[in-house]
Design a protein around this motif. Structure first.
Motif, mmCIF file in Angstrom:
data_model
loop_
_atom_site.group_PDB
_atom_site.id
_atom_site.type_symbol
_atom_site.label_atom_id
_atom_site.label_comp_id
_atom_site.label_asym_id
_atom_site.label_seq_id
_atom_site.Cartn_x
_atom_site.Cartn_y
_atom_site.Cartn_z
ATOM 1 N N TRP A 142 0.834 -1.201 0.000
ATOM 2 C CA TRP A 142 0.000 0.000 0.000
ATOM 3 C C TRP A 142 0.870 1.254 0.000
ATOM 4 C CZ3 TRP A 142 -1.799 -4.255 2.778
ATOM 5 C CH2 TRP A 142 -3.133 -4.640 2.543
ATOM 6 N N ALA A 143 0.347 2.325 -0.569
ATOM 7 C CA ALA A 143 0.896 3.657 -0.409
ATOM 8 C C ALA A 143 -0.165 4.493 0.301
ATOM 9 C CB ALA A 143 1.250 4.280 -1.756
ATOM 10 N N VAL A 144 0.184 5.017 1.475
ATOM 11 C CA VAL A 144 -0.772 5.781 2.284
ATOM 12 C C VAL A 144 -0.592 7.265 2.006
ATOM 13 C CG1 VAL A 144 -1.542 6.344 4.614
ATOM 14 C CG2 VAL A 144 -0.757 4.017 4.086
ATOM 15 N N ASP A 145 -1.668 7.914 1.590
ATOM 16 C CA ASP A 145 -1.703 9.364 1.427
ATOM 17 C C ASP A 145 -1.954 9.954 2.814
ATOM 18 O OD1 ASP A 145 -2.274 12.018 0.929
ATOM 19 O OD2 ASP A 145 -3.587 11.621 -0.782
ATOM 20 N N VAL A 146 -0.883 10.364 3.491
ATOM 21 C CA VAL A 146 -0.983 10.740 4.905
ATOM 22 C C VAL A 146 -1.968 11.884 5.146
ATOM 23 C CG1 VAL A 146 0.299 11.617 6.883
ATOM 24 C CG2 VAL A 146 1.284 9.811 5.460
ATOM 25 N N PRO A 147 -1.940 12.984 4.382
ATOM 26 C CA PRO A 147 -2.895 14.064 4.663
ATOM 27 C C PRO A 147 -4.356 13.628 4.547
ATOM 28 C CG PRO A 147 -1.113 14.870 3.281
ATOM 29 C CD PRO A 147 -0.971 13.382 3.337
ATOM 30 N N ARG A 148 -4.624 12.655 3.685
ATOM 31 C CA ARG A 148 -6.000 12.189 3.495
ATOM 32 C C ARG A 148 -6.410 11.181 4.564
ATOM 33 N NH1 ARG A 148 -8.623 9.292 -1.925
ATOM 34 N NH2 ARG A 148 -10.585 8.703 -0.906
ATOM 35 N N ALA A 149 -5.470 10.576 5.270
ATOM 36 C CA ALA A 149 -5.760 9.452 6.160
ATOM 37 C C ALA A 149 -6.707 9.822 7.292
ATOM 38 C CB ALA A 149 -4.462 8.883 6.728
ATOM 39 N N GLY A 150 -6.727 11.092 7.692
ATOM 40 C CA GLY A 150 -7.645 11.530 8.734
ATOM 41 C C GLY A 150 -7.147 11.337 10.145
ATOM 42 N N SER A 271 2.788 9.843 11.265
ATOM 43 C CA SER A 271 2.847 11.105 12.008
ATOM 44 C C SER A 271 4.211 11.776 11.921
ATOM 45 C CB SER A 271 2.517 10.852 13.484
ATOM 46 O OG SER A 271 3.599 10.202 14.143
ATOM 47 N N VAL A 272 5.169 11.143 11.229
ATOM 48 C CA VAL A 272 6.504 11.722 11.127
ATOM 49 C C VAL A 272 6.422 13.040 10.355
ATOM 50 C CG1 VAL A 272 8.852 11.395 10.260
ATOM 51 C CG2 VAL A 272 7.612 9.460 11.264
ATOM 52 N N ASP A 273 6.975 14.088 10.919
ATOM 53 C CA ASP A 273 6.921 15.403 10.284
ATOM 54 C C ASP A 273 7.467 15.350 8.861
ATOM 55 O OD1 ASP A 273 5.828 16.605 12.499
ATOM 56 O OD2 ASP A 273 7.758 17.224 13.337
ATOM 57 N N TRP A 274 6.757 16.031 7.963
ATOM 58 C CA TRP A 274 7.115 16.213 6.560
ATOM 59 C C TRP A 274 6.814 15.009 5.681
ATOM 60 C CZ3 TRP A 274 12.740 18.348 7.558
ATOM 61 C CH2 TRP A 274 12.644 19.563 8.260
ATOM 62 N N VAL A 275 6.478 13.873 6.273
ATOM 63 C CA VAL A 275 6.165 12.683 5.468
ATOM 64 C C VAL A 275 4.742 12.794 4.944
ATOM 65 C CG1 VAL A 275 5.737 10.202 5.558
ATOM 66 C CG2 VAL A 275 7.829 11.146 6.561
ATOM 67 N N GLN A 276 4.600 12.759 3.627
ATOM 68 C CA GLN A 276 3.295 12.850 2.981
ATOM 69 C C GLN A 276 2.787 11.492 2.485
ATOM 70 O OE1 GLN A 276 1.739 16.241 2.669
ATOM 71 N NE2 GLN A 276 3.244 16.138 4.313
ATOM 72 N N THR A 277 3.703 10.550 2.261
ATOM 73 C CA THR A 277 3.344 9.218 1.774
ATOM 74 C C THR A 277 4.102 8.174 2.580
ATOM 75 O OG1 THR A 277 3.025 10.069 -0.474
ATOM 76 C CG2 THR A 277 3.276 7.687 -0.230
ATOM 77 N N PRO A 294 -8.618 6.387 9.776
ATOM 78 C CA PRO A 294 -10.005 6.883 9.718
ATOM 79 C C PRO A 294 -10.587 6.841 8.317
ATOM 80 C CG PRO A 294 -8.687 8.264 11.169
ATOM 81 C CD PRO A 294 -7.733 7.311 10.520
ATOM 82 N N ASP A 295 -9.754 7.074 7.304
ATOM 83 C CA ASP A 295 -10.196 6.963 5.911
ATOM 84 C C ASP A 295 -9.391 5.857 5.239
ATOM 85 O OD1 ASP A 295 -10.896 7.143 3.280
ATOM 86 O OD2 ASP A 295 -10.542 9.292 3.086
ATOM 87 N N ARG A 300 -3.733 3.175 -0.779
ATOM 88 C CA ARG A 300 -3.956 2.714 -2.153
ATOM 89 C C ARG A 300 -3.050 1.522 -2.440
ATOM 90 N NH1 ARG A 300 -0.925 4.249 -6.538
ATOM 91 N NH2 ARG A 300 -0.006 5.914 -5.261
ATOM 92 N N ILE A 301 -3.636 0.443 -2.960
ATOM 93 C CA ILE A 301 -2.836 -0.735 -3.309
ATOM 94 C C ILE A 301 -1.959 -0.410 -4.514
ATOM 95 C CG2 ILE A 301 -2.933 -3.084 -4.225
ATOM 96 C CD1 ILE A 301 -5.433 -3.534 -2.566
ATOM 97 N N THR A 302 -0.663 -0.636 -4.362
ATOM 98 C CA THR A 302 0.272 -0.408 -5.468
ATOM 99 C C THR A 302 0.791 -1.710 -6.055
ATOM 100 O OG1 THR A 302 2.105 -0.212 -3.885
ATOM 101 C CG2 THR A 302 1.007 1.831 -4.560
ATOM 102 N N THR A 303 0.777 -2.779 -5.272
ATOM 103 C CA THR A 303 1.194 -4.100 -5.758
ATOM 104 C C THR A 303 0.350 -5.158 -5.071
ATOM 105 O OG1 THR A 303 3.494 -3.341 -5.951
ATOM 106 C CG2 THR A 303 3.123 -5.712 -6.055
ATOM 107 N N GLN A 304 -0.123 -6.127 -5.842
ATOM 108 C CA GLN A 304 -0.740 -7.316 -5.263
ATOM 109 C C GLN A 304 -0.407 -8.484 -6.167
ATOM 110 O OE1 GLN A 304 -4.298 -7.286 -2.832
ATOM 111 N NE2 GLN A 304 -5.298 -8.546 -4.375
ATOM 112 N N ALA A 305 0.247 -9.499 -5.604
ATOM 113 C CA ALA A 305 0.733 -10.599 -6.431
ATOM 114 C C ALA A 305 1.001 -11.819 -5.570
ATOM 115 C CB ALA A 305 2.007 -10.185 -7.168
ATOM 116 N N ASP A 306 1.146 -12.964 -6.252
ATOM 117 C CA ASP A 306 1.563 -14.174 -5.564
ATOM 118 C C ASP A 306 2.911 -13.941 -4.890
ATOM 119 O OD1 ASP A 306 3.804 -15.472 -7.645
ATOM 120 O OD2 ASP A 306 2.267 -14.251 -8.623
#
Length: 418
Positions: A142-150, A271-277, A294-295, A300-306
């Motif tokens: 996954w790639a987490v969009d930190v500002p959107r995470a809530g 929560s690390v300062d300046w980290v957006q993803t 919370p959201d 977002r899934i970036t890879t899913q595989a065997d």
């Protein structure tokens, strides 16, 4: 007309180790010259008789290595595994049956040793089904969009009274192995880690030949001081216009033995300062991560595989090693083109244990040994495999009986690449 020379497939000697590594690098599209430091580090993996090479004259043109491993079955019992790695065939010598010869030699030796399964991480999907392997776990990133995470931007510490500390490599080597043992005893699909694993992840040993850069190590302790989680991560330094931070934290690995520890580590990373993803690294497909936010759509899934492929070498040993939540019996016709463990088997299983023995009565379900491996760890569905034409019901409803016995409430997961 050119004439092909006879290719000799055999265990390599220590003197042949440098040439074997040159072929290994070539097969994985790495610079063929192996640095002295890297070669010395790889020597620590060398086990006489377990590293095979194919030789055209005195030149190594194919590589294959196996080593002892334990794989956790459903219920937490570790089974003996023949872990396979470093498989290459040089492009000049493809389609000559070299992998088939090396694989047959290794699997026969594993069967003779009493290994219950063989394991590998497949670089390419179509190859290993020919040898009886089946994809038994799945990996998701996954790639987490930190500002959107809530998450609360004022988050400063775990809410449960525990704490997170940044530690160094010495602490990881001291505390990590016991923590991982706790994880793998409870996680179907997890594999054992040798001391070399911890040394290579903390800079003591350089396995890949690139300059070592120390990551950050975050350690979670519960309110009573017990170590319950640990993560290794790296950050970049990327800024946009108007001095806006665009930094990414990439997780190398994260292990936690309680949901509380898992939640605390992910919330810390977000929560690390300046980290957006935050990039999650290799996780289970039913990982808690998205729903710890919370959201959940912020992840977002970036890879899913065997991921982990398993080859059963001992049907009775594998099926008797795992646990079963339901009660039932089924007769399986196991097709093994490799001739190692095929036949007809009756499985009698329930919460109190299982027995598996050769059977003479008619089979209920016919399946390839590779599909049995996928079912054995609890991830695959016999009903789905029947719809795909990969297993055949000899008695109506047999696939549902198998699913009721073998499927698990949480999916198996292998955190490791090897």
């Amino acid at each position: 007309m050119s004439r092909r020379t006879e290719i000799d497939v055999r265990p390599i000697t220590e003197a042949e180790f440098p040439d074997w590594n040159r072929a290994l690098n070539t097969g994985f599209l790495q610079p063929p010259a192996v640095a002295a430091e890297q070669l010395e580090a790889r020597r620590r993996q060398f086990v006489p008789g377990r590293s095979l090479g194919a030789f055209d004259g005195d030149r190594c043109v194919a590589t294959f290595r196996s080593f002892d491993q334990e794989l956790t079955a459903v219920g937490g019992v570790p089974v003996r595994a023949d872990a396979i790695s470093n498989v290459t065939v040089t492009a000049t010598h493809r389609r000559r049956g070299l992998l088939t010869r090396m694989m047959a030699q290794d699997l026969a030796a594993a069967k003779e040793r009493g290994d219950v399964v063989a394991t590998l991480i497949a670089a390419e999907y179509p190859i290993y089904g020919r040898y009886g392997f089946g994809p038994a776990t799945t990996m998701t990133e996954w790639a987490v969009d930190v500002p959107r995470a809530g998450l609360d931007p004022r988050w400063a510490a775990p809410e449960d009274g525990g704490r997170i500390d940044l530690v160094d490599g010495d602490d990881v080597r001291k505390l990590g192995p016991e923590l991982h043992e706790r994880l793998r005893r409870a996680q179907p699909g997890a594999v054992s880690r040798a001391e070399l694993w911890w040394q290579s992840r903390t800079g003591v040993v350089n396995m890949n030949g690139t300059p070592w850069t120390e990551p950050y190590y975050a350690l979670y302790r519960s309110a009573d001081g017990e170590v319950e989680g640990m993560a290794s991560y790296r950050t970049d330094d990327h800024w946009g216009g108007a001095k806006q931070p665009l930094n990414t934290a990439t997780v190398d690995w994260l292990i936690a033995v309680t949901p509380v520890a898992e939640r605390a580590l992910w919330h810390y990373l977000c929560s690390v300062d300046w980290v957006q993803t935050v990039k999650s690294g290799w996780r289970s497909p039913d990982d808690l991560l998205p729903h710890l936010l919370p959201d959940p759509r912020a992840a977002r899934i970036t890879t899913q595989a065997d991921w982990l492929w398993v080859r059963i070498l001992d049907v009775a040993g594998a099926l008797e090693a795992r646990t079963y939540e339901g009660q039932g019996s089924v007769v399986l016709e196991v097709v093994d083109r490799g001739g190692l463990t095929g036949g007809r088997w009756r499985l009698e299983a329930g919460p109190d244990g299982a027995s598996c023995a050769p059977a003479t009565e008619s089979a209920h379900l016919t399946l390839d040994v590779g599909d049995l491996a996928a079912l054995w760890l609890g991830d695959a569905s016999a009903v789905r495999l029947a719809a795909l034409g990969r297993v055949r019901e000899e008695r109506a409803g047999a696939a549902r009986v198998v699913d009721a016995l073998l499927r698990t409430s949480r999916r198996p997961w292998c955190p490791d690449m090897f």
